[in-house]
Design an enzyme around this catalytic site. Sequence first.
Site, PDB file in Angstrom:
ATOM      1  N   CYS A  20       0.862  -1.179   0.000  1.00  0.00           N
ATOM      2  CA  CYS A  20       0.000   0.000   0.000  1.00  0.00           C
ATOM      3  C   CYS A  20       0.904   1.236   0.000  1.00  0.00           C
ATOM      4  O   CYS A  20       1.891   1.250   0.734  1.00  0.00           O
ATOM      5  CB  CYS A  20      -0.872   0.054   1.246  1.00  0.00           C
ATOM      6  SG  CYS A  20      -2.152  -1.190   1.313  1.00  0.00           S
TER       7      CYS A  20
HETATM    8  C1  HEM Z   1      -6.513   9.182  -1.637  1.00  0.00           C
HETATM    9  C2  HEM Z   1      -5.690   8.417  -0.968  1.00  0.00           C
HETATM   10  C3  HEM Z   1      -5.438   8.499   0.525  1.00  0.00           C
HETATM   11  C4  HEM Z   1      -5.501   9.555   1.380  1.00  0.00           C
HETATM   12  C5  HEM Z   1      -5.852  10.990   1.085  1.00  0.00           C
HETATM   13  C6  HEM Z   1      -5.142   9.043   2.702  1.00  0.00           C
HETATM   14  C7  HEM Z   1      -5.118   9.812   3.852  1.00  0.00           C
HETATM   15  C8  HEM Z   1      -4.873   9.301   5.108  1.00  0.00           C
HETATM   16  C9  HEM Z   1      -4.869  10.091   6.300  1.00  0.00           C
HETATM   17  C10 HEM Z   1      -5.122  11.571   6.388  1.00  0.00           C
HETATM   18  C11 HEM Z   1      -4.596   9.249   7.350  1.00  0.00           C
HETATM   19  C12 HEM Z   1      -4.510   9.641   8.805  1.00  0.00           C
HETATM   20  C13 HEM Z   1      -3.064   9.831   9.151  1.00  0.00           C
HETATM   21  C14 HEM Z   1      -2.838  10.348  10.509  1.00  0.00           C
HETATM   22  O1  HEM Z   1      -3.159  11.496  10.783  1.00  0.00           O
HETATM   23  O2  HEM Z   1      -2.302   9.589  11.312  1.00  0.00           O
HETATM   24  C15 HEM Z   1      -4.411   7.929   6.796  1.00  0.00           C
HETATM   25  C16 HEM Z   1      -4.095   6.819   7.521  1.00  0.00           C
HETATM   26  C17 HEM Z   1      -3.818   5.596   6.957  1.00  0.00           C
HETATM   27  N1  HEM Z   1      -3.926   5.231   5.631  1.00  0.00           N
HETATM   28 FE1  HEM Z   1      -4.409   6.471   4.134  1.00  0.00          FE
HETATM   29  N2  HEM Z   1      -4.888   7.704   2.612  1.00  0.00           N
HETATM   30  C18 HEM Z   1      -5.069   7.325   1.297  1.00  0.00           C
HETATM   31  C19 HEM Z   1      -4.930   6.077   0.752  1.00  0.00           C
HETATM   32  C20 HEM Z   1      -4.496   4.987   1.468  1.00  0.00           C
HETATM   33  C21 HEM Z   1      -4.241   3.692   0.872  1.00  0.00           C
HETATM   34  C22 HEM Z   1      -4.419   3.380  -0.593  1.00  0.00           C
HETATM   35  C23 HEM Z   1      -3.808   2.890   1.879  1.00  0.00           C
HETATM   36  C24 HEM Z   1      -3.366   1.444   1.818  1.00  0.00           C
HETATM   37  C25 HEM Z   1      -3.626   0.624   0.830  1.00  0.00           C
HETATM   38  C26 HEM Z   1      -3.838   3.654   3.099  1.00  0.00           C
HETATM   39  C27 HEM Z   1      -3.501   3.174   4.342  1.00  0.00           C
HETATM   40  C28 HEM Z   1      -3.547   3.919   5.496  1.00  0.00           C
HETATM   41  C29 HEM Z   1      -3.185   3.405   6.803  1.00  0.00           C
HETATM   42  C30 HEM Z   1      -2.719   2.014   7.107  1.00  0.00           C
HETATM   43  C31 HEM Z   1      -3.361   4.469   7.715  1.00  0.00           C
HETATM   44  C32 HEM Z   1      -3.061   4.471   9.175  1.00  0.00           C
HETATM   45  C33 HEM Z   1      -4.194   4.065   9.980  1.00  0.00           C
HETATM   46  C34 HEM Z   1      -3.743   4.003  11.415  1.00  0.00           C
HETATM   47  O3  HEM Z   1      -3.085   4.930  11.870  1.00  0.00           O
HETATM   48  O4  HEM Z   1      -4.097   3.011  12.064  1.00  0.00           O
HETATM   49  N3  HEM Z   1      -4.249   4.922   2.808  1.00  0.00           N
HETATM   50  N4  HEM Z   1      -4.586   7.990   5.438  1.00  0.00           N
END
Ligand code: HEM
Lengths: 81, 296
Positions: A20
Amino acid sequence: MVNEEKIIPDDKIDLRGVLCPINFVKTKLKLEMMDAGQVLEVILDDGEPLRSVPRSIKEEGHKIIKVENIENAYRLLIRKA
Amino acid sequence: MAEKTATQRIDFNELKSGGFIKQNQKDLFTVRLKVPGGRITPDKMMKIAEVAKKYSRMGYCHLSFRQSVEIIGVHIDDFDTVVKELAAVGQKIASCGPRVRVPTACGGCEYNPNGIMDTQSKALEVDEKFFGIPCPHKFKMGFSGCPIDCTRTREMDLGFQGVVYPVWGKDLCNGCTLCAKACQEGAIVPDKEGRPIFDESKCVYCGDCIRACPTDAWKDKKKGWLVRTGGKHGRHPREANEVLNFLPDNKVDDFVAATVKWYKENGKPKERIGSCIDRVGLEKFKKEVVGAFLKA
Ligand code: HEM
Ligand code: SF4
Ligand code: SF4
Ligand code: SF4
């Protein structure tokens, strides 16, 4: 899985070992090259990829029509929106 | 002596709001700026940069742990001009001391795929209504969009965290098991046909199952806020108590008002609401504050 009819995918992509969010980006790029209504086969690892990629595909408006467990991975059929 | 002349030179009401913090260096203060929810326009950032460049006698800013921008080393003689120049773009001074502080918030649901509730607009709304109200001690609030809880509502005097209640309908389900895979809490186990068996006792109301389901068999029945009270950090951290789940969005202000009122009536000077709850009992808080919201 309650989905009997056999669907032949128009294209396929094997994303085992791809992390990812690259796996999702690759799926997206592949789908962009296909026509609406065509079916893409995607092979994904269990765990984080299977948790995240399907939901991103759904957010993009495509339809997951089949999910199948193959050894240590999953086979998805996606119909392009 | 410096203090005395200072009183004549500055608008003392401005100081009392608390955003001016005395530094080690003679006549220099840290000016803490209000950035509710951590969201700031480029216009404000540019103005802050301009002001900091002119008036920071130490040459830097600091990003505080509660999302405010602090201009370091502002001379007491420059207070008036600093306040005036910042006001030109609507940039206000924050607070410290025993009062309601600027609320913090995560980015929320507008651009974050995990977000359930709109933390940003709620933080702004609550800030407008409650900022600066005097209390027995400091009173910090925070808003997280979902159970990942980036804002750490467990450390807040009053914290709100977005939740969604999932409901499953058998008609649309095709037994693909993606929801069971998506659920990180083990609240969903597939039956022989791949259909979900839901164990609500393990559910944290994150909505991952709803997002994962390709057929929309999982839907959100309701959204709202999980409310936590009594958290704090510092020398003696205390984890907040969960006091209510699924508070409707339009009841947040009322809940804040009721909690602050209760805190002012029950808290001793210099006592955080968590310590107050430990002293008088959580049941008292629940009865006198939460009770009115239970039927919401
Ligand atoms: C348009 C695409 C994406 C955006 C805008 C996005 C945005 C975000 C944001 C803002 C967070 C919170 C981060 C924080 O403040 O700690 C987050 C967490 C996360 N994202 Fe994304 N994300 C996207 C796509 C993805 C994809 C494609 C994956 C995996 C295939 C992914 C996996 C994760 C994971 C594993 C977390 C952390 C969750 C946790 O802290 O337990 N994201 N993402
Ligand atoms: S708390 Fe949830 S909604 Fe807010 S930034 Fe973290 S992951 Fe996103
Ligand atoms: S809301 Fe989250 S924790 Fe609850 S069942 Fe769905 S995925 Fe699991
Ligand atoms: S993800 Fe949706 S369709 Fe698949 S098993 Fe769960 S509820 Fe059924």
